[in-house]
Design a protein around this motif. Structure first.
Motif, short mmCIF file in Angstrom:
data_model
loop_
_atom_site.label_atom_id
_atom_site.label_comp_id
_atom_site.label_asym_id
_atom_site.label_seq_id
_atom_site.Cartn_x
_atom_site.Cartn_y
_atom_site.Cartn_z
N VAL A 7 0.87 -1.18 0.00
CA VAL A 7 0.00 0.00 0.00
C VAL A 7 0.91 1.23 0.00
N TRP A 34 -3.19 3.73 -1.32
CA TRP A 34 -4.05 3.69 -0.14
C TRP A 34 -5.39 4.35 -0.44
N ALA A 37 -7.55 1.53 -1.53
CA ALA A 37 -7.48 0.29 -0.74
C ALA A 37 -8.61 0.23 0.29
N ASP A 38 -9.01 -0.98 0.61
CA ASP A 38 -9.93 -1.20 1.72
C ASP A 38 -9.06 -1.34 2.97
N LEU A 39 -8.76 -0.21 3.57
CA LEU A 39 -7.81 -0.18 4.69
C LEU A 39 -8.32 -0.95 5.90
N THR A 40 -9.62 -0.95 6.11
CA THR A 40 -10.18 -1.72 7.23
C THR A 40 -9.93 -3.20 7.03
N LEU A 42 -7.57 -4.47 5.41
CA LEU A 42 -6.13 -4.68 5.53
C LEU A 42 -5.62 -4.46 6.95
N THR A 44 -5.53 -1.73 8.84
CA THR A 44 -4.73 -0.54 9.06
C THR A 44 -5.64 0.68 8.96
N THR A 45 -5.04 1.85 9.07
CA THR A 45 -5.81 3.09 9.08
C THR A 45 -5.31 4.04 8.00
N GLU A 46 -6.17 4.98 7.67
CA GLU A 46 -5.78 6.01 6.71
C GLU A 46 -4.60 6.83 7.26
N ALA A 49 -1.48 4.90 6.62
CA ALA A 49 -1.19 4.81 5.19
C ALA A 49 -0.68 6.14 4.64
#
Length: 127
Positions: A7, A34, A37-40, A42, A44-46, A49
């Motif tokens: 990412v 990012w 991306a579907d950060l949730t 993955l 992680t958080t914005e 990223a």
């Protein structure tokens, strides 16, 4: 997760250029900005990223910054796994992290950068 994910900041010209170099490696991973991306999913958080490149391995473990670069290189196999292993050594990990942070903080001054690279993260396109 079946395939690792790299990412990166898709609004940063330097980051995008760096990813294009990574694509030339024997890398079996999904590469996604990012912003798309579907950060949730993955785990992680914005905020994270925006701060650093991320590597999410098959087990869902998230590495960031220099640790992400080292994990990516280790994943590529020989001979790329050697520099990845070296960057992971405790004695060099701190230096690698400092080097990564310097590059990240100065990416707007490096080749391939765009005006968006110089903006604070909350002011970049897509913020």
């Amino acid at each position: 997760m079946a395939t690792p994910v790299l990412v990166y900041d898709g609004d940063c010209g330097f980051c995008t250029r760096s990813v294009r170099l990574a694509e030339k490696l024997p890398l079996r991973a999904r590469i996604v900005p990012w912003q798309e991306a579907d950060l949730t999913a993955l785990r992680t958080t914005e905020q994270r990223a925006r701060h650093e490149v991320l590597w999410v391995d098959e087990a869902g473990r998230v590495s960031g910054g220099a640790d992400a670069v080292a994990a990516l290189l280790r994943h590529c196999g020989f001979p790329w796994s050697l520099p990845g292993a070296v960057l992971s050594l405790p004695v060099l990990r701190g230096i690698a992290r400092l080097g990564y942070r310097w590059v990240a903080d100065n990416r707007h001054r490096l080749p391939g950068s765009t005006p968006a690279c110089a903006l604070p993260a909350d002011q970049r396109p897509g913020a």
